[in-house]
Scaffold this motif. Structure first.
Motif, PDB file in Angstrom:
ATOM      1  N   TYR A  86       0.799  -1.217   0.000  1.00 14.16           N
ATOM      2  CA  TYR A  86       0.000   0.000   0.000  1.00 14.16           C
ATOM      3  C   TYR A  86       0.841   1.282   0.000  1.00 14.16           C
ATOM      4  CZ  TYR A  86      -3.244  -3.661   1.246  1.00 14.16           C
ATOM      5  OH  TYR A  86      -3.962  -4.826   1.243  1.00 14.16           O
ATOM      6  N   CYS A  87       2.128   1.144  -0.224  1.00 10.72           N
ATOM      7  CA  CYS A  87       3.038   2.290  -0.385  1.00 10.72           C
ATOM      8  C   CYS A  87       3.013   3.237   0.817  1.00 10.72           C
ATOM      9  CB  CYS A  87       2.721   3.055  -1.665  1.00 10.72           C
ATOM     10  SG  CYS A  87       4.153   3.972  -2.310  1.00 10.72           S
ATOM     11  N   THR A  88       3.054   2.670   2.010  1.00 12.91           N
ATOM     12  CA  THR A  88       3.172   3.487   3.218  1.00 12.91           C
ATOM     13  C   THR A  88       4.655   3.815   3.438  1.00 12.91           C
ATOM     14  OG1 THR A  88       3.162   1.439   4.508  1.00 12.91           O
ATOM     15  CG2 THR A  88       1.083   2.645   4.330  1.00 12.91           C
ATOM     16  N   ASN A  89       5.179   4.635   2.539  1.00 15.66           N
ATOM     17  CA  ASN A  89       6.603   4.982   2.535  1.00 15.66           C
ATOM     18  C   ASN A  89       6.760   6.495   2.496  1.00 15.66           C
ATOM     19  OD1 ASN A  89       6.974   2.178   2.108  1.00 15.66           O
ATOM     20  ND2 ASN A  89       6.900   2.455  -0.097  1.00 15.66           N
ATOM     21  N   ILE A  90       7.515   7.034   3.436  1.00 14.04           N
ATOM     22  CA  ILE A  90       7.792   8.462   3.453  1.00 14.04           C
ATOM     23  C   ILE A  90       9.294   8.664   3.636  1.00 14.04           C
ATOM     24  CG2 ILE A  90       5.530   8.918   4.453  1.00 14.04           C
ATOM     25  CD1 ILE A  90       6.966   9.552   7.104  1.00 14.04           C
ATOM     26  N   PHE A  91       9.794   9.829   3.246  1.00 17.29           N
ATOM     27  CA  PHE A  91      11.223  10.066   3.414  1.00 17.29           C
ATOM     28  C   PHE A  91      11.500  11.566   3.432  1.00 17.29           C
ATOM     29  CE2 PHE A  91      10.525   9.717  -1.155  1.00 17.29           C
ATOM     30  CZ  PHE A  91      11.260  10.767  -1.677  1.00 17.29           C
ATOM     31  N   GLU A  92      12.741  11.896   3.744  1.00 18.42           N
ATOM     32  CA  GLU A  92      13.225  13.265   3.701  1.00 18.42           C
ATOM     33  C   GLU A  92      14.525  13.315   2.915  1.00 18.42           C
ATOM     34  OE1 GLU A  92      12.620  16.496   4.390  1.00 18.42           O
ATOM     35  OE2 GLU A  92      10.554  15.829   4.636  1.00 18.42           O
ATOM     36  N   GLY A  93      14.878  14.499   2.448  1.00 20.45           N
ATOM     37  CA  GLY A  93      16.159  14.715   1.789  1.00 20.45           C
ATOM     38  C   GLY A  93      16.881  15.857   2.487  1.00 20.45           C
ATOM     39  N   MET A  94      18.072  15.583   2.996  1.00 26.33           N
ATOM     40  CA  MET A  94      18.859  16.577   3.724  1.00 26.33           C
ATOM     41  C   MET A  94      20.315  16.444   3.292  1.00 26.33           C
ATOM     42  SD  MET A  94      17.305  15.526   7.450  1.00 26.33           S
ATOM     43  CE  MET A  94      18.229  16.751   8.375  1.00 26.33           C
ATOM     44  N   LYS A  95      21.138  17.413   3.705  1.00 29.00           N
ATOM     45  CA  LYS A  95      22.558  17.337   3.383  1.00 29.00           C
ATOM     46  C   LYS A  95      23.402  17.767   4.576  1.00 29.00           C
ATOM     47  CE  LYS A  95      22.581  18.044  -1.650  1.00 29.00           C
ATOM     48  NZ  LYS A  95      22.991  18.961  -2.746  1.00 29.00           N
ATOM     49  N   GLY A 164       5.944   1.511   6.445  1.00 27.42           N
ATOM     50  CA  GLY A 164       5.004   0.689   7.192  1.00 27.42           C
ATOM     51  C   GLY A 164       5.363  -0.783   7.052  1.00 27.42           C
ATOM     52  N   THR A 165       5.401  -1.507   8.161  1.00 31.61           N
ATOM     53  CA  THR A 165       5.823  -2.917   8.127  1.00 31.61           C
ATOM     54  C   THR A 165       4.748  -3.852   8.684  1.00 31.61           C
ATOM     55  OG1 THR A 165       6.984  -2.570  10.240  1.00 31.61           O
ATOM     56  CG2 THR A 165       8.279  -2.398   8.207  1.00 31.61           C
ATOM     57  N   ARG A 166       3.523  -3.402   8.736  1.00 29.52           N
ATOM     58  CA  ARG A 166       2.433  -4.281   9.154  1.00 29.52           C
ATOM     59  C   ARG A 166       2.368  -5.469   8.203  1.00 29.52           C
ATOM     60  NH1 ARG A 166      -3.041  -4.349   7.333  1.00 29.52           N
ATOM     61  NH2 ARG A 166      -4.437  -5.395   8.802  1.00 29.52           N
ATOM     62  N   ALA A 167       2.554  -6.670   8.720  1.00 32.55           N
ATOM     63  CA  ALA A 167       2.679  -7.871   7.884  1.00 32.55           C
ATOM     64  C   ALA A 167       1.324  -8.547   7.717  1.00 32.55           C
ATOM     65  CB  ALA A 167       3.688  -8.837   8.484  1.00 32.55           C
ATOM     66  N   ALA A 168       0.435  -7.881   6.995  1.00 32.29           N
ATOM     67  CA  ALA A 168      -0.887  -8.442   6.739  1.00 32.29           C
ATOM     68  C   ALA A 168      -1.510  -7.712   5.571  1.00 32.29           C
ATOM     69  CB  ALA A 168      -1.777  -8.319   7.973  1.00 32.29           C
ATOM     70  N   LEU A 169      -2.280  -8.453   4.756  1.00 34.21           N
ATOM     71  CA  LEU A 169      -3.049  -7.824   3.695  1.00 34.21           C
ATOM     72  C   LEU A 169      -4.314  -7.224   4.305  1.00 34.21           C
ATOM     73  CD1 LEU A 169      -2.701 -10.460   0.835  1.00 34.21           C
ATOM     74  CD2 LEU A 169      -1.279  -8.453   1.298  1.00 34.21           C
ATOM     75  N   GLY A 170      -4.955  -6.384   3.560  1.00 35.16           N
ATOM     76  CA  GLY A 170      -6.107  -5.669   4.074  1.00 35.16           C
ATOM     77  C   GLY A 170      -5.804  -4.192   4.075  1.00 35.16           C
ATOM     78  N   VAL A 171      -6.706  -3.404   3.510  1.00 36.63           N
ATOM     79  CA  VAL A 171      -6.465  -1.973   3.362  1.00 36.63           C
ATOM     80  C   VAL A 171      -6.669  -1.293   4.717  1.00 36.63           C
ATOM     81  CG1 VAL A 171      -7.114   0.119   2.135  1.00 36.63           C
ATOM     82  CG2 VAL A 171      -7.229  -2.090   0.970  1.00 36.63           C
ATOM     83  N   ALA A 172      -5.554  -1.052   5.389  1.00 36.85           N
ATOM     84  CA  ALA A 172      -5.594  -0.436   6.713  1.00 36.85           C
ATOM     85  C   ALA A 172      -4.262   0.237   6.990  1.00 36.85           C
ATOM     86  CB  ALA A 172      -5.886  -1.496   7.779  1.00 36.85           C
ATOM     87  N   ALA A 173      -4.269   1.191   7.895  1.00 38.25           N
ATOM     88  CA  ALA A 173      -3.034   1.864   8.280  1.00 38.25           C
ATOM     89  C   ALA A 173      -2.069   0.859   8.904  1.00 38.25           C
ATOM     90  CB  ALA A 173      -3.335   2.988   9.267  1.00 38.25           C
ATOM     91  N   SER A 174      -0.796   1.115   8.749  1.00 38.60           N
ATOM     92  CA  SER A 174       0.226   0.229   9.310  1.00 38.60           C
ATOM     93  C   SER A 174       0.525   0.632  10.748  1.00 38.60           C
ATOM     94  CB  SER A 174       1.511   0.285   8.476  1.00 38.60           C
ATOM     95  OG  SER A 174       2.485  -0.574   9.018  1.00 38.60           O
ATOM     96  N   ASP A 175       0.324  -0.305  11.677  1.00 34.09           N
ATOM     97  CA  ASP A 175       0.630  -0.027  13.081  1.00 34.09           C
ATOM     98  C   ASP A 175       2.038  -0.492  13.454  1.00 34.09           C
ATOM     99  OD1 ASP A 175       0.140  -2.704  12.860  1.00 34.09           O
ATOM    100  OD2 ASP A 175      -1.265  -2.827  14.536  1.00 34.09           O
ATOM    101  N   HIS A 176       2.789  -1.005  12.507  1.00 29.92           N
ATOM    102  CA  HIS A 176       4.205  -1.321  12.668  1.00 29.92           C
ATOM    103  C   HIS A 176       4.990  -0.457  11.671  1.00 29.92           C
ATOM    104  CE1 HIS A 176       2.449  -4.841  14.567  1.00 29.92           C
ATOM    105  NE2 HIS A 176       3.637  -5.213  15.013  1.00 29.92           N
TER     106      HIS A 176
END
Length: 382
Positions: A86-95, A164-176
């Motif tokens: 579900y692409c629960t991926n965020i990041f930053e760019g710094m130097k 997000g590392t919630r190890a389960a299918l199902g459209v829901a927010a990742s609690d891990h």
């Protein structure tokens, strides 16, 4: 599933209370052998891995784990992890930069931490102590300091990431979740000579972001849809995409856009940048350029900018320059914009003194040659 929130006493509260991220629990395991550092001239942006990385995980029953700096290595993730599905991926760019005193410095890092927190909230990922993450970044930079090229325009690029590392299918927010930070030595973002203006292809049939979407946050899902249009632009001889929403200019590639305009009367110059309407990432460099120009007495405002306006200004001889800003590129002048509908190229007269002055000023602050508003933050342990 708990909606976690920080209560300011080192804990997060949801259904129950769990520990917040605590930088004092950091452990450091150094690599047995160190990699050779390549010559700065050989660097390709984002391609060199250093010796170490930082990792810390979140579990809803135990909170944030003790952070660890350890040798750089692959991550081990469950195939069902939310980040894959579900692409629960965020990041930053710094130097990080090396100053004339030999100390490593960050540029306005608290702004990146605040944006990372906003992105986490937008994806319903667990919150975290922003000061703790910044402390961990400083420690990692200190460990990897030998990787920072001591040359003008070079730096150590820092990529804090939360998945997000919630190890389960199902459209829901990742609690891990897993928070990891990697760094890479960096030179010029573009392959051509830094002084050479770049070219843009205006595109409106594909969009990077839309009103009410996630364009104002730094999410992984914002970037993949731009890869195909970017490939098309390169095949047509352009360096980057200029994203157009209808007739409205938003961003260029992954950079914020600025326009220098000669006033109708007199020799004055006005600088404008597209307003933050939810489709544009609020860049730290963008914010800094606006603040520097305004404090120096230059008219610099945020407002809607359109392709129609750019064409009209060009026809009037008042379009002095279009330039782009961002963490990776810093400041880059635009030489031409490919217009849609077979209209050809809008050729720009730049560079104007505005972009060149901003690039020099930013570098002086970032590399510690100028002290300004506490924007340059030393991160060495000593």
């Amino acid at each position: 599933m708990a909606a976690w929130k920080s209560v300011g006493n080192g804990t997060l509260e949801g259904i129950s209370s769990v520990p917040d991220l605590d930088a004092s629990k950091l452990t450091i395991t150094l690599a047995n052998s160190l990699k050779p550092v390549p010559a700065p001239e050989q660097l390709v942006f984002g391609s060199v891995t250093t010796d170490h990385m930082l990792v810390v995980s979140f579990d809803p029953s135990t909170g944030w784990s003790a952070p660890e700096i350890k040798p750089y290595a692959p991550l081990s993730l469950d195939p069902m992890s939310s980040c894959f599905q579900y692409c629960t991926n965020i990041f930053e760019g710094m130097k990080a930069y090396i100053g004339p005193d030999g100390k490593a410095r960050l540029f306005r890092p608290e702004k990146n931490m605040a944006r990372l927190a906003r992105s986490a909230e937008r994806c319903a990922l667990p919150p975290f102590n922003q000061d703790a993450v910044l402390t961990l970044i400083k420690r990692l930079v200190s460990v990897e300091k030998r990787w920072i090229p001591a040359l003008e325009g070079y730096s150590l690029y820092i990529r804090p990431t939360i998945i997000g590392t919630r190890a389960a299918l199902g459209v829901a927010a990742s609690d891990h979740a897993l928070l990891y930070i990697i760094v890479t030595p960096a030179g010029s973002f573009f392959k051509q000579a830094p002084a050479k203006p770049i070219s843009l292809l205006a595109v409106s049939n594909s969009v990077r972001a839309w009103p009410g979407g996630t364009g104002g946050h730094k999410l992984g899902l914002n970037y993949a849809p731009g890869f195909l249009p970017q490939r098309v632009a390169v095949k047509q001889g352009y360096d980057q995409i200029l994203w157009i929403l209808g007739d409205v200019v938003t961003e260029a590639g992954v950079m914020n856009v600025f326009v220098a305009i000669k006033r109708e009367e007199g020799d004055g110059v006005d600088v404008v940048t597209p307003e933050l309407d939810g489709t544009i990432l609020p860049g730290v460099t963008r914010m800094s350029v606006l603040e520097l120009l305004q404090k120096e007495g230059t008219s610099a405002v945020e407002r809607k900018v359109t392709i129609t306006e750019l064409k009209a200004l060009s026809a009037q001889g008042r379009l002095l320059e279009v330039f782009l800003v961002g963490t990776a590129v810093l400041v880059a002048s635009v030489g031409r914009i490919g217009l849609e509908g077979g209209e050809g190229d809008l050729v720009l007269p730049g560079p104007s003194p505005v972009a060149a002055a901003m690039k020099k000023r930013l570098l002086d602050i970032q590399q510690g040659r100028e002290e300004y508003e506490n924007w340059s933050v030393v991160c060495d342990d000593d």
